[in-house]
Design an enzyme around this catalytic site. Structure first.
Site, mmCIF file in Angstrom:
data_model
loop_
_atom_site.group_PDB
_atom_site.id
_atom_site.type_symbol
_atom_site.label_atom_id
_atom_site.label_comp_id
_atom_site.label_asym_id
_atom_site.label_seq_id
_atom_site.Cartn_x
_atom_site.Cartn_y
_atom_site.Cartn_z
ATOM 1 N N THR A 1 1.431 -1.200 0.112
ATOM 2 C CA THR A 1 0.082 0.170 -0.082
ATOM 3 C C THR A 1 0.693 1.136 -0.172
ATOM 4 O O THR A 1 0.587 1.984 -0.645
ATOM 5 C CB THR A 1 -1.005 -0.259 1.089
ATOM 6 N N SER B 1 1.258 -7.496 -0.824
ATOM 7 C CA SER B 1 1.592 -8.199 0.244
ATOM 8 C C SER B 1 1.208 -9.660 0.087
ATOM 9 O O SER B 1 1.998 -10.515 0.665
ATOM 10 C CB SER B 1 2.412 -7.373 1.792
ATOM 11 N N THR C 1 1.114 -4.512 4.360
ATOM 12 C CA THR C 1 1.034 -4.884 5.854
ATOM 13 C C THR C 1 0.477 -6.375 6.307
ATOM 14 O O THR C 1 0.361 -6.536 7.112
ATOM 15 C CB THR C 1 0.309 -3.722 6.823
ATOM 16 N N ASP C 2 -0.371 -6.565 5.375
ATOM 17 C CA ASP C 2 -0.712 -7.934 5.374
ATOM 18 C C ASP C 2 0.079 -8.738 6.019
ATOM 19 O O ASP C 2 0.308 -10.117 7.050
ATOM 20 C CB ASP C 2 -1.148 -8.409 4.228
#
Length: 333
Positions: free
Chosen positions: A14, A57, A89-90
């Site tokens: 992101t 991610s 971030t995942d």
């Protein structure tokens, strides 16, 4: 005045994503573009920015992270005082921990990302990246392994987790909390440096890609999914168990069958707290699973336990005693 050098490696996510109309956000920005968008960065450090990948991610994998490790090591060897990796971030909590398992250098390696894309109101990427760079430059960040910088907080890679799907304060270290903060541009730690020794890879071992499935138990689990795994197809298995790592009586039988052939580790799916050692004695309890040959993950979450088992398998065939010793060392505070 000569500024210290920081290497920034971008993997996508992101923080590097754009869109035409606010939807269908996808990674497009280079590492250089990310660095150029951070106010005050050019007065803070000399930046060497490199785009290592441009992936969402969920599409990152362990071999990509291992290649990122090699890039980070080379950056330090070339004179960087610290290294920053940006990504989605995942999977950030997993990538950071895998890097941490093998990061032997005293120089800081800091992982960060963003919950809002650069075009969104209140985009958090520039602030997170500046915090990560400041963390990478701080002398007190040395000898701490891999750190995660997010929302002005600094976390150890071993304990941090993404705990919210949307909030800009998505990352927490549930049990032990953040170890530091960035306040008015100053990096401040509340605990002294110190870490578990890193694992070492022999030449050629990084080319392997072990298979270590993660199986979550559930109400009424009869072991069907675990029994479907063929021991010859995997290097080990991690079970995300109830409470302190418990499973049903029938699932425990499946654990025992598989543990006779490959390493099986049980972790707690609760999100906080360790696996048990010696309290409950019913079939499927921690005492029972240990007696069947499984290994407790300690304080490591299921995804971190899986990465540790994967990292151990990367170095070669696994003996249960060696696995147990590593989890005893790395699965405790």
């Amino acid at each position: 005045m000569t500024l210290p050098t920081v290497a920034i490696g971008a993997l996508g996510g992101t923080i590097a994503s754009t869109s035409k109309d606010g939807t269908e956000v996808v990674p497009t920005l280079s590492a250089a573009a990310l660095a150029a968008a951070v106010p005050g960065l050019e007065e803070t450090a000399t930046v060497r920015a490199e785009t290592l990948a441009s992936l969402p991610s969920p599409s990152l994998d362990e071999p990509t992270v291992v290649r990122t490790l090699a890039w980070a090591q080379a950056a330090v060897d070339a004179g960087a005082r610290g290294v920053v990796v940006t990504q989605g971030t995942d999977t950030l909590e997993e990538s950071a921990y895998l890097l941490d398992l093998f990061w032997e250098r005293p120089e800081p390696l800091v992982v960060t990302g963003a919950m809002r894309s650069p075009q969104a109101a209140g985009a958090d990427g520039p602030a997170n990246l500046l915090t990560a760079v400041r963390c990478a430059l701080a002398s007190d960040s040395r000898e701490r392994g891999v750190l995660v910088a997010f929302d002005d907080e600094l976390h150890q890679a071993r304990w941090v987790a993404k705990t919210d799907s949307m909030s800009t304060s998505a990352f927490r270290s549930a049990v032990f909390g953040p170890i530091g903060r960035c306040v008015e541009g100053e990096v401040v730690y509340g605990v002294p440096p110190g870490r578990v020794p890193a694992l070492r890879l022999a030449p050629g071992q990084e080319a392997r890609d072990p298979r270590v499935p993660l199986v979550a138990t559930y109400l009424g689990d009869d072991g069907y999914v675990l029994d479907a795994i063929r021991a010859e197809d995997v290097d080990g298995v991690v079970i995300a168990g109830f409470g302190a790592g418990h499973v049903s009586a029938r699932m425990a039988e499946a654990v025992g069958r598989l543990a006779r052939q490959v390493p099986v580790v049980f972790a707690s799916r609760t999100g906080s707290g360790p696996t048990g050692r010696a309290m409950y004695g019913y079939p499927g309890s921690e005492i029972d699973l240990l007696a069947r040959g499984a290994v407790g993950a300690g304080w490591l979450s299921p995804v971190k336990a899986r990465l540790l088992l994967w990292a151990l398998a990367l170095r070669g065939p696994l003996a249960r005693a060696d696995v147990a010793a590593e989890f005893e060392l790395r699965g405790r505070p």
